[in-house]
Design a protein around this motif. Sequence first.
Motif, short mmCIF file in Angstrom:
data_model
loop_
_atom_site.label_atom_id
_atom_site.label_comp_id
_atom_site.label_asym_id
_atom_site.label_seq_id
_atom_site.Cartn_x
_atom_site.Cartn_y
_atom_site.Cartn_z
N TYR A 431 -7.93 17.81 58.57
CA TYR A 431 -6.63 18.91 58.68
C TYR A 431 -5.39 18.19 57.98
CZ TYR A 431 -3.20 22.22 60.72
OH TYR A 431 -2.24 23.13 60.77
N GLN A 440 -5.00 24.00 65.28
CA GLN A 440 -5.92 22.86 64.47
C GLN A 440 -7.35 23.64 64.81
OE1 GLN A 440 -5.37 18.73 64.04
NE2 GLN A 440 -3.24 18.81 64.32
N TYR A 443 -8.23 26.58 63.31
CA TYR A 443 -8.46 26.32 62.03
C TYR A 443 -9.78 25.98 62.04
CZ TYR A 443 -8.56 23.69 57.60
OH TYR A 443 -9.05 23.39 56.40
#
Length: 517
Positions: A431, A440, A443
């Motif tokens: 990331y 995150q 994501y």
Amino acid sequence: MSVDKPASAKLKARQPRGFVDRGPADVAATERMLAVIRESFSRYGFDPVETPFVEYTDALGKFLPDQDRPNEGVFSFQDDDEQWLSLRYDLTAPLARYVAENYDALPKPYRSYRAGYVFRNEKPGPGRFRQFMQFDADIVGAGSVAADAEICMLAADTMEALGIQRGDYVVKVNNRKVLDGVMEAIGLGGEENTGRRLTVLRAIDKLDKFGPEGVRLLLGEGRKDESGDFTKGAGLDGVQADYVMSVVEHQPGIWTTGGELGRVSDWNKQLQRNAVLDEGFAELDALNAAVVAAGYGPDRIRIDPSVVRGLEYYTGPVYEVELTFPVTNEDGQVVRFGSVAGGGRYDGLVGRFRAKPVPATGFSIGVSRLYTALKAVKSPIVDARNELPLVVVTAMDNKSPEFMPGYQAFVSTLRQAKGDNGKPLCRADLYLGSSGFNAQMKYADRRGAVCAIIQGSSERDAGTVVIKDLILGAELAAASRDVKDSAEHKAKQAEAQFSVPVEGLVEGVKTVLARHS
């Protein structure tokens, strides 16, 4: 008077009509398809060649420039010396130019394959695009029907290599000489009848769609569809129409009751004969004998006198790969999938560039349409599970640059790791954004990651990393309250997120991947 746009005005993001974007799953599946097709073509001795997207317009065959600009059908422009250039319309015309330009250096017969995008400057519609991919195989310099038989067998083998079962496809074969002989027999020979011949051929090509009665109407005065739209017919009289239908409706019995190979010409004795018709039937006899001798029966390759093929440059055998399994269309109707590939002999195309004629034959696969078909039959080739699983390494301390080398070490270790089969273990993504931990994890979910690697300050001090199984975690999150209170649920929670020493990172990831293999 021009009006200046305000400084805050932005361009509107919009996709051109008739063009499509493709996401990572489609791209990856297409690449797997192309690899299988490439391997199949290579086994037949075909070598790759690549031609540019742009050709001189006059090299494209029937698409020639008029006084002002080229005819419709191709995307064209002029270069700095006022030569007309066009985006290629297919992959065959560029091959003809390439062979003619390199003729003396190439082995003859020349077997080649090509894959790439082609472009049509036509009105887009459902399933009709201005850019799409084709995959072609051609034999140039072989005038024997054996070359056409090779192409038909290659087409059949490629369908099965792609996961289309025998019985779900058929390679249908005809000969343009048969159709030309029919035209001559009904009095439509000669250049003065070119337009009517094309109308007759278009009518024959609609046999699968409209049936014999619909085709007969198109051969005559015309046909009105369900919406009331009228399509003008070829204007044939009853005798002419009967003659055409006696050919295109006849499905020759390739096998006799004794299992012997029957001749295609056995079923045309009632027809008025001419030399062109006889030559076409003789070539079909020879092609059929070749494929049967090689073990390809009529369940895979069969003679079908209704096959036309649209391009005008075909001069002999023509073939079409049709998928026969049923699918449900956009209107909820169960229909057959239809054609995904086709081609034929085009002995005049390369000869446009040379003093002597050069025989050639080949076929083209419509990659996008075939991809849709493979999804319909759930071919493993287009299954996303064929992709290496993705692991995301999060960056808990991404605000502190001194910790990034440690995260990069994790992702590098995973990228170099091998599975028990000796192949790469996974794909690994570090990331690189500036968002916090929750973002995150979202994501990682959006990327479809199987697991995430986490190391904050406490894990760093302890020399460990946390491995979070995102698939199992999602299943646990969806469980009911009663299940969440169970001992089994709590045990699975421990499996879904656990710590390992840094040196045990790869083995920990293997444990998670094994659960979902």
